[in-house]
Write a protein that holds these residues in place. Structure first.
Motif, PDB file in Angstrom:
ATOM      1  N   UNK A  42      25.992  42.581  54.926  1.00 24.04           N
ATOM      2  CA  UNK A  42      24.865  41.678  55.156  1.00 24.04           C
ATOM      3  C   UNK A  42      24.843  40.529  54.163  1.00 24.04           C
ATOM      4  N   UNK A  43      24.617  39.318  54.693  1.00 25.40           N
ATOM      5  CA  UNK A  43      24.278  38.159  53.874  1.00 25.40           C
ATOM      6  C   UNK A  43      22.758  38.034  53.857  1.00 25.40           C
ATOM      7  N   UNK A  44      22.216  37.574  52.729  1.00 24.50           N
ATOM      8  CA  UNK A  44      20.772  37.574  52.528  1.00 24.50           C
ATOM      9  C   UNK A  44      20.293  36.177  52.166  1.00 24.50           C
ATOM     10  N   UNK A  45      19.201  35.750  52.800  1.00 25.97           N
ATOM     11  CA  UNK A  45      18.654  34.420  52.525  1.00 25.97           C
ATOM     12  C   UNK A  45      17.138  34.474  52.639  1.00 25.97           C
ATOM     13  N   UNK A  46      16.460  33.877  51.671  1.00 25.23           N
ATOM     14  CA  UNK A  46      15.007  33.854  51.684  1.00 25.23           C
ATOM     15  C   UNK A  46      14.471  33.735  50.274  1.00 25.23           C
ATOM     16  N   UNK A  47      13.352  34.408  50.000  1.00 27.05           N
ATOM     17  CA  UNK A  47      12.763  34.378  48.666  1.00 27.05           C
ATOM     18  C   UNK A  47      12.076  35.701  48.392  1.00 27.05           C
ATOM     19  N   UNK A  48      12.020  36.062  47.100  1.00 25.00           N
ATOM     20  CA  UNK A  48      11.355  37.296  46.687  1.00 25.00           C
ATOM     21  C   UNK A  48      11.019  37.190  45.211  1.00 25.00           C
ATOM     22  N   UNK A  49      10.024  37.945  44.783  1.00 27.75           N
ATOM     23  CA  UNK A  49       9.647  37.933  43.385  1.00 27.75           C
ATOM     24  C   UNK A  49       8.171  38.213  43.209  1.00 27.75           C
ATOM     25  N   UNK A  50       7.651  37.844  42.034  1.00 30.14           N
ATOM     26  CA  UNK A  50       6.260  38.100  41.686  1.00 30.14           C
ATOM     27  C   UNK A  50       5.394  36.921  42.084  1.00 30.14           C
ATOM     28  N   UNK A 250       8.273  39.493  49.388  1.00 33.13           N
ATOM     29  CA  UNK A 250       9.604  39.805  49.917  1.00 33.13           C
ATOM     30  C   UNK A 250       9.703  39.167  51.293  1.00 33.13           C
ATOM     31  N   UNK A 251      10.314  37.997  51.363  1.00 29.55           N
ATOM     32  CA  UNK A 251      10.423  37.228  52.610  1.00 29.55           C
ATOM     33  C   UNK A 251      11.902  36.904  52.804  1.00 29.55           C
ATOM     34  N   UNK A 252      12.591  37.750  53.608  1.00 28.91           N
ATOM     35  CA  UNK A 252      14.044  37.682  53.671  1.00 28.91           C
ATOM     36  C   UNK A 252      14.556  37.706  55.109  1.00 28.91           C
ATOM     37  N   UNK A 253      15.705  37.044  55.311  1.00 26.47           N
ATOM     38  CA  UNK A 253      16.495  37.166  56.532  1.00 26.47           C
ATOM     39  C   UNK A 253      17.849  37.763  56.149  1.00 26.47           C
ATOM     40  N   UNK A 254      18.241  38.827  56.852  1.00 28.35           N
ATOM     41  CA  UNK A 254      19.477  39.542  56.544  1.00 28.35           C
ATOM     42  C   UNK A 254      20.329  39.557  57.805  1.00 28.35           C
ATOM     43  N   UNK A 255      21.580  39.121  57.706  1.00 27.47           N
ATOM     44  CA  UNK A 255      22.420  39.043  58.902  1.00 27.47           C
ATOM     45  C   UNK A 255      23.880  39.289  58.545  1.00 27.47           C
ATOM     46  N   UNK A 256      24.620  39.895  59.487  1.00 25.63           N
ATOM     47  CA  UNK A 256      26.035  40.116  59.255  1.00 25.63           C
ATOM     48  C   UNK A 256      26.580  41.264  60.087  1.00 25.63           C
TER      49      UNK A 256
END
Length: 265
Positions: A42-50, A250-256
């Motif tokens: 999986x490739x991961x794109x988006x944003x995450x953190x506090x 946790x706002x992510x798009x995961x694809x692969x």
């Protein structure tokens, strides 16, 4: 920060219902079981953190923008387990999937402090757990085509320990960040046996029925029956997860693509 990049693929790891399509040679009135270890590149794109760390409740520091490929994930992984187990009888379907990942990494983060712009060296230790439990019912069966409706619950738990070395001590030296949540999902799964040894599978899923703001998944797969009890499953998946709660985003798009090896009994 690269820390959340590695968390994502553990999640998502998210649920492989194509692993649930069982051998057509088995008897429908008996329980049939599958065990499938698998890998998702999986490739991961988006944003995450506090978030909500500032005096006015603003985002400080902001969530990290993420764009990571599968090789970066492998380089940072210390321990990983991905396993799907499924059971089927007549038209009924039950499945569960467990994913656990431990990663460690280092990163440099820019920030704005009292004296202006600066940067910090960050050491990271991350663990992530995902557990899915679901059930479905076959409501269409024509020739070699089947369609299931299904529903389930996903539990996710992310823990991140961060050590920060910043000039002047303007940032805390230790941060523990993460959260756990549950989310409900519903979906449709189709299977088309287009030859004796190959089948084509699709899956469309919508979440956001629990703590998650929105969640989607689209999955296509080719299953290759190599013997009576063994299959190789090649798939490609897109998954979206958008969560915000308890000081964590946790706002992510995961694809692969991915591959699994299935034993049927």
């Amino acid at each position: 920060m690269k820390e959340v990049k590695t968390i994502t693929s553990s999640m998502l790891a998210v649920l492989a219902l194509t692993n649930v399509a069982l051998s057509s040679s088995a008897k429908a009135d008996e329980w049939q079981f599958e065990a499938t270890p698998y890998v998702w590149a999986a490739a991961n794109e988006g944003s995450a953190g506090a978030y909500g760390l500032g005096p006015n409740g603003d985002i400080n520091p902001p969530p990290t923008d993420i764009d990571i490929n599968f090789q970066d994930l492998i380089d940072s992984t210390d321990l990983g387990t991905m396993l799907n187990f499924a059971a089927k009888k007549d038209r009924w379907l039950l499945f569960t999937e467990f994913t656990y990942l431990e990663v460690s990494d280092q990163a440099t983060k820019s920030f704005t402090g009292p004296t202006g712009s600066s940067s910090a060296e960050i050491d990271l230790e991350i663990s992530g757990t995902v557990l899915d439990v679901a059930g479905g019912y076959q409501f269409v069966e024509q020739d070699r085509f089947q369609m299931y409706g299904y529903a389930g619950v996903r539990y996710m738990d992310l823990d991140t320990d961060i050590s920060i070395d910043a000039p002047g001590g303007v940032l805390p030296s230790e941060i523990t960040m993460g959260d756990s949540w549950t989310d409900g999902f519903v979906g449709v799964h189709t299977a088309w046996q287009f030859s004796d040894n190959f089948s084509f599978n699709t899956r469309l899923e919508v979440g956001g029925l629990g703590d998650v703001d929105e969640a989607y998944m689209a999955h296509i797969a080719i299953n290759h029956q190599v013997s009576e009890n063994w299959q190789i499953k090649y798939f490609y998946r897109y998954q979206k997860v958008d969560y915000k709660g308890d000081g964590f985003i946790y706002d992510m798009e995961i694809t692969g693509p991915g591959v699994g090896v299935t034993y049927t009994f």
